[in-house]
Design an enzyme around this catalytic site. Structure first.
Site, PDB file in Angstrom:
ATOM      1  N   ARG A 129      39.295   8.868  85.825  1.00  0.00           N
ATOM      2  CA  ARG A 129      37.989   8.425  86.316  1.00  0.00           C
ATOM      3  C   ARG A 129      37.536   7.177  85.563  1.00  0.00           C
ATOM      4  O   ARG A 129      37.893   6.973  84.409  1.00  0.00           O
ATOM      5  CB  ARG A 129      36.931   9.524  86.120  1.00  0.00           C
ATOM      6  CG  ARG A 129      37.089  10.689  87.078  1.00  0.00           C
ATOM      7  CD  ARG A 129      36.003  11.709  86.839  1.00  0.00           C
ATOM      8  NE  ARG A 129      36.213  12.923  87.624  1.00  0.00           N
ATOM      9  CZ  ARG A 129      35.680  13.140  88.814  1.00  0.00           C
ATOM     10  NH1 ARG A 129      34.927  12.222  89.372  1.00  0.00           N
ATOM     11  NH2 ARG A 129      35.892  14.260  89.452  1.00  0.00           N
ATOM     12  N   LYS A 189      33.316  12.447 104.165  1.00  0.00           N
ATOM     13  CA  LYS A 189      33.772  11.053 104.068  1.00  0.00           C
ATOM     14  C   LYS A 189      33.649  10.391 105.434  1.00  0.00           C
ATOM     15  O   LYS A 189      34.007  10.970 106.444  1.00  0.00           O
ATOM     16  CB  LYS A 189      35.239  11.001 103.618  1.00  0.00           C
ATOM     17  CG  LYS A 189      35.433  11.347 102.154  1.00  0.00           C
ATOM     18  CD  LYS A 189      35.426  10.100 101.299  1.00  0.00           C
ATOM     19  CE  LYS A 189      35.781  10.396  99.857  1.00  0.00           C
ATOM     20  NZ  LYS A 189      34.670  10.753  99.027  1.00  0.00           N
ATOM     21  N   THR A 190      33.142   9.159 105.450  1.00  0.00           N
ATOM     22  CA  THR A 190      33.075   8.376 106.686  1.00  0.00           C
ATOM     23  C   THR A 190      33.750   7.034 106.413  1.00  0.00           C
ATOM     24  O   THR A 190      34.141   6.745 105.281  1.00  0.00           O
ATOM     25  CB  THR A 190      31.616   8.110 107.105  1.00  0.00           C
ATOM     26  OG1 THR A 190      31.002   7.290 106.110  1.00  0.00           O
ATOM     27  CG2 THR A 190      30.828   9.393 107.249  1.00  0.00           C
ATOM     28  N   THR A 192      28.443  11.418  88.073  1.00  0.00           N
ATOM     29  CA  THR A 192      29.359  10.274  88.137  1.00  0.00           C
ATOM     30  C   THR A 192      28.918   9.245  89.171  1.00  0.00           C
ATOM     31  O   THR A 192      29.544   8.207  89.332  1.00  0.00           O
ATOM     32  CB  THR A 192      30.794  10.753  88.458  1.00  0.00           C
ATOM     33  OG1 THR A 192      30.738  11.615  89.606  1.00  0.00           O
ATOM     34  CG2 THR A 192      31.387  11.531  87.289  1.00  0.00           C
ATOM     35  N   LYS A 202      39.074  16.878 102.987  1.00  0.00           N
ATOM     36  CA  LYS A 202      37.733  17.021 102.422  1.00  0.00           C
ATOM     37  C   LYS A 202      36.690  16.484 103.389  1.00  0.00           C
ATOM     38  O   LYS A 202      36.847  15.403 103.932  1.00  0.00           O
ATOM     39  CB  LYS A 202      37.628  16.253 101.094  1.00  0.00           C
ATOM     40  CG  LYS A 202      37.834  17.123  99.877  1.00  0.00           C
ATOM     41  CD  LYS A 202      37.412  16.400  98.611  1.00  0.00           C
ATOM     42  CE  LYS A 202      37.641  17.306  97.402  1.00  0.00           C
ATOM     43  NZ  LYS A 202      37.285  16.657  96.153  1.00  0.00           N
ATOM     44  N   ASP A 219      38.267  23.917  92.558  1.00  0.00           N
ATOM     45  CA  ASP A 219      39.029  23.029  91.673  1.00  0.00           C
ATOM     46  C   ASP A 219      38.628  23.226  90.203  1.00  0.00           C
ATOM     47  O   ASP A 219      39.252  22.665  89.299  1.00  0.00           O
ATOM     48  CB  ASP A 219      38.845  21.557  92.088  1.00  0.00           C
ATOM     49  CG  ASP A 219      37.381  21.137  92.154  1.00  0.00           C
ATOM     50  OD1 ASP A 219      36.483  22.004  92.036  1.00  0.00           O
ATOM     51  OD2 ASP A 219      37.124  19.938  92.338  1.00  0.00           O
ATOM     52  N   HIS A 238      28.525  18.535  96.859  1.00  0.00           N
ATOM     53  CA  HIS A 238      27.571  19.209  95.962  1.00  0.00           C
ATOM     54  C   HIS A 238      26.641  20.132  96.748  1.00  0.00           C
ATOM     55  O   HIS A 238      26.167  21.148  96.238  1.00  0.00           O
ATOM     56  CB  HIS A 238      26.688  18.186  95.232  1.00  0.00           C
ATOM     57  CG  HIS A 238      27.425  17.272  94.311  1.00  0.00           C
ATOM     58  ND1 HIS A 238      27.411  15.904  94.454  1.00  0.00           N
ATOM     59  CD2 HIS A 238      28.192  17.528  93.223  1.00  0.00           C
ATOM     60  CE1 HIS A 238      28.134  15.355  93.494  1.00  0.00           C
ATOM     61  NE2 HIS A 238      28.621  16.313  92.741  1.00  0.00           N
ATOM     62  N   LYS A 275      42.170  14.945  90.513  1.00  0.00           N
ATOM     63  CA  LYS A 275      42.258  13.477  90.478  1.00  0.00           C
ATOM     64  C   LYS A 275      43.680  13.030  90.172  1.00  0.00           C
ATOM     65  O   LYS A 275      44.338  13.599  89.308  1.00  0.00           O
ATOM     66  CB  LYS A 275      41.322  12.905  89.389  1.00  0.00           C
ATOM     67  CG  LYS A 275      39.835  13.104  89.695  1.00  0.00           C
ATOM     68  CD  LYS A 275      39.368  12.181  90.780  1.00  0.00           C
ATOM     69  CE  LYS A 275      38.034  12.589  91.334  1.00  0.00           C
ATOM     70  NZ  LYS A 275      37.658  11.920  92.565  1.00  0.00           N
ATOM     71  N   GLN A 308      33.803  21.679  78.641  1.00  0.00           N
ATOM     72  CA  GLN A 308      33.184  22.536  79.655  1.00  0.00           C
ATOM     73  C   GLN A 308      33.148  23.986  79.185  1.00  0.00           C
ATOM     74  O   GLN A 308      32.172  24.705  79.436  1.00  0.00           O
ATOM     75  CB  GLN A 308      33.923  22.422  80.993  1.00  0.00           C
ATOM     76  CG  GLN A 308      33.233  23.210  82.106  1.00  0.00           C
ATOM     77  CD  GLN A 308      33.802  22.928  83.491  1.00  0.00           C
ATOM     78  OE1 GLN A 308      34.270  21.837  83.759  1.00  0.00           O
ATOM     79  NE2 GLN A 308      33.750  23.913  84.372  1.00  0.00           N
ATOM     80  N   HIS A 338      26.347  14.357  96.798  1.00  0.00           N
ATOM     81  CA  HIS A 338      26.904  14.187  98.145  1.00  0.00           C
ATOM     82  C   HIS A 338      27.088  15.565  98.792  1.00  0.00           C
ATOM     83  O   HIS A 338      26.722  16.589  98.191  1.00  0.00           O
ATOM     84  CB  HIS A 338      28.211  13.396  98.116  1.00  0.00           C
ATOM     85  CG  HIS A 338      29.236  13.933  97.150  1.00  0.00           C
ATOM     86  ND1 HIS A 338      29.849  15.152  97.322  1.00  0.00           N
ATOM     87  CD2 HIS A 338      29.724  13.430  95.992  1.00  0.00           C
ATOM     88  CE1 HIS A 338      30.689  15.381  96.325  1.00  0.00           C
ATOM     89  NE2 HIS A 338      30.634  14.349  95.500  1.00  0.00           N
TER      90      HIS A 338
END
Length: 408
Positions: free
Chosen positions: A87, A231-232, A41, A228, A193, A49, A83, A172, A46
């Site tokens: 998306r 993240k910055t 996506t 989570k 998740d 992963h 979510k 899936q 990141h």
């Protein structure tokens, strides 16, 4: 064969498993083919992963065979798990570009030589499906009542779950069936998740082919407060050095909370657990040393030893008064531009210390911006040749972010 299940459990990876005794037995007796899916996506993986890649690496080192499933088909639908909003829809061209980027990145972590691992794209079988046949062969095995109780759909129910997303679980699950038939894949692994989607795949294989397969989920990468990680202010922490530089990547881990050090050392490095526990128990100056080891080890795995050493050196030059200052991140600007003057907000943007001008203004207003250790108090401040020190300018935002300005 050593039992990798015990290792994953000791290091804190495992969240849920479908059949613990059977999985332990299976993993200790033979080489097992397993898979983890990655939906492309974005054009880079990141740090979320990265935890999954570490599981894959541990499994492969223990003699098991990973299948890396890139979701070239599922990414066109979008996973509703975790979510609140649907998306963003992506074109096939964007998805394909991202697929290629993922393949390159994952090859750095997993050994694909001599069939030790396989990489597949579910677009190869999903995009050519006949809809009516799919409904008859796959849809018949799914209870809508049961699907609606799944965790992955709950957060989307309030705003409205689209029929498009509702199909994601079927797709899936079908992946698992295809991989089981084609490669004798016996396990699906994923973040916690993905539990509902993994159960869907197990059920489909059992109902369609009468075979026993297994699922395991691992803990999501969260802070001790349950937020989570990765993240910055300027967005996600990416594995692509073009999107998050090795220095920024190093600094992210160097600056995590004291309470998260032991967990991250266990999940994101290959250090022995005795050493992980020793480092995690340190306090005061000792815990800072543990953070530096964590930052170095994680950066080495993701970007290689040379980049990790450079990042470590740069951090020591800035914060410890030792190390090689040549490794501090820098940007170059033309002498004529500096002579004409550059607004401090423009310079912060240029140096990528803030994602926008409004963020730059806010940083100045809050007293978080300095030039050569001199605090800047006005966002109308114009940076010029008078700010040069030894032919350079050190621009700082907050306590930890530095960029050197070199004049060319």
């Amino acid at each position: 064969m050593s039992n990798v299940y015990d290792l994953l459990q000791e290091r804190g990876f495992i969240a849920q498993v479908t059949h613990e005794d059977e999985i332990k037995k299976l993993l200790s007796e033979k080489s097992v083919t397993f898979y983890i899916g990655f939906d492309p996506t974005a054009d880079s993986l990141h740090v979320g992963h990265f935890l999954q890649l570490m599981v894959m690496a541990h499994m492969q080192q223990a003699g098991h065979r990973p299948i890396v499933l890139i979701g070239g088909g599922t990414a066109l639908v979008g996973d509703p798990s975790g979510k609140n909003d649907m998306r963003k829809m992506m074109t096939r061209e964007i998805v394909q570009h991202n697929v290629e980027r993922f393949k390159t990145q994952i090859s750095r972590f997993i050994d694909f030589s001599n069939d030790r691992a396989i990489m597949v794209d579910n677009g190869d079988w999903l995009l050519g499906l006949n809809y009516v046949e799919f409904l008859r062969d796959v849809g018949v095995h799914f209870s809508v009542n049961r699907m609606l109780t799944a965790e992955c759909f709950k957060s989307r129910m309030e705003k409205g779950l689209t029929f498009l997303e509702f199909n994601y679980m079927l797709m899936q699950s079908y992946d698992f069936l295809v991989l089981n038939r084609k490669y004798d894949c016996q396990m699906e692994l994923g973040g916690d998740d993905q539990w509902s989607n993994i159960l869907g795949g197990l059920e489909l294989v059992r109902k369609s082919d009468g075979k026993s397969v297994y699922g395991m989920t691992f803990t999501l990468l969260t802070t001790s407060e349950g937020k989570k990680m990765g993240k910055t202010e300027s967005g996600a922490v990416w594995l692509d050095p073009e999107k998050t530089t090795p220095y920024e990547f190093y600094q992210y881990w160097r600056n995590i909370s004291d309470n998260d050090v032991e967990k991250c050392l266990a999940l994101l490095t290959f250090l022995p657990m005795d050493e992980v526990r020793r480092l995690g128990a340190l306090t005061d100056a000792g815990i800072n040393q543990a953070k530096a080891i964590l930052a170095y080890e994680v950066t080495k795995i993701v970007h290689g030893e040379a980049e990790a050493l450079k990042a470590k050196d740069a951090a020591e030059a800035i914060f410890g008064g030792k190390g090689n200052s040549e490794n501090i991140p820098f940007i170059e600007i033309k002498a004529a531009e500096l002579e004409a003057g550059i607004k401090i907000t423009d310079l912060l943007l240029l140096a990528e210390l803030t994602p926008s001008k409004s963020e730059a203004r806010r940083a100045v207003q809050q007293g978080g911006v300095s030039l050569n250790d001199n605090k800047i108090t006005s966002f109308d401040y114009t940076v010029g040749t008078g700010d040069l020190a030894d032919g350079e300018i050190m621009l700082q935002k907050g306590k930890k972010s530095f960029v050197k300005i070199k004049v060319v």
